[in-house]
Motif scaffolding. Structure first.
Motif, PDB file in Angstrom:
ATOM      1  N   ARG A 162      13.299 -12.409 -27.660  1.00 47.42           N
ATOM      2  CA  ARG A 162      13.322 -10.888 -28.401  1.00 47.42           C
ATOM      3  C   ARG A 162      13.808  -9.833 -27.193  1.00 47.42           C
ATOM      4  NH1 ARG A 162       7.059 -10.236 -29.483  1.00 47.42           N
ATOM      5  NH2 ARG A 162       6.330  -9.440 -27.560  1.00 47.42           N
ATOM      6  N   VAL A 172      21.249 -11.456 -30.053  1.00 49.25           N
ATOM      7  CA  VAL A 172      20.120 -10.492 -30.439  1.00 49.25           C
ATOM      8  C   VAL A 172      21.186  -9.133 -30.142  1.00 49.25           C
ATOM      9  CG1 VAL A 172      18.125  -9.118 -30.275  1.00 49.25           C
ATOM     10  CG2 VAL A 172      18.468 -11.741 -30.436  1.00 49.25           C
ATOM     11  N   LYS A 186      23.591  -8.479 -32.738  1.00 50.99           N
ATOM     12  CA  LYS A 186      22.764  -7.862 -33.967  1.00 50.99           C
ATOM     13  C   LYS A 186      22.524  -6.450 -33.778  1.00 50.99           C
ATOM     14  CE  LYS A 186      19.075  -9.005 -37.263  1.00 50.99           C
ATOM     15  NZ  LYS A 186      19.437  -7.974 -37.937  1.00 50.99           N
TER      16      LYS A 186
END
Length: 184
Positions: A17, A109, A112
């Motif tokens: 993350r 990520v 995105k």
């Protein structure tokens, strides 16, 4: 969620993350940026440059957290977040342990964030010509070579060339439709 297996490595992708970098993270950022294993591939910044990137609205400075415990494993910086041209740059991505899948997962990520959250039309980067590992990653993740800036940055052994690579929003959407990107 990422696809069940990663087509490039035929294994489950790493869990990562991104979280905004804080002042208290800068020692970590500077330490991996100045690691001798990373120096040939980047042009390190001064602490004040990282501090400015944390505060400046056109930048997004993230810590990459990964693994079961979501420990800090790297960082990445996006530039152009307020660009009227909707052209965002992946300015830097440094991962502490190579070959763990954290770089690939962090890049997914970041794509995105760039396309879904920041509304990019174009997401681009430059990579030193001799950084074969990173170039292969970017290529396998759908970035297209747009050209080479010949001998444009001074390195330890002379001048280095930079390869410019980019992905357009339509290309990202096509990859997503094939299950190659994180879902919306």
């Amino acid at each position: 969620m990422l696809p069940a297996t990663d087509a490039a490595t035929n294994r489950s992708p790493a869990r990562v993350r991104l979280r905004p970098t804080m002042q208290s993270d800068l020692e970590f950022v500077l330490s991996i940026e100045r690691d001798p294993a990373n120096l040939p591939f980047i042009t390190p910044w001064e602490r004040t440059q990282h501090e400015a990137a944390i505060r400046f609205p056109d930048f997004r400075h993230f810590i990459v957290e990964g693994g079961a415990d979501l420990a800090s494993v790297g960082f990445l910086i996006l530039i152009g977040c307020k660009s009227p041209n909707q052209s965002l740059e992946l300015k830097r991505m440094v991962v502490q342990s190579k070959g763990t899948g954290f770089g690939r997962a962090a890049l997914r990520v970041a794509k995105k964030v760039a396309f879904d959250d920041l509304g990019a039309h174009r997401f681009w980067l430059d990579v030193k010509h001799h950084n074969a590992r990173a170039r292969a990653l970017y290529d396998s993740e759908g970035f297209v070579v747009e050209g080479t800036l010949r001998e444009c940055v001074r390195g330890a052994d002379g001048f280095d060339s930079l390869v410019v690579m980019a992905m357009l929003q339509a290309e990202f959407a096509g990859r997503r439709a094939q299950g190659l990107e994180l879902p919306a």
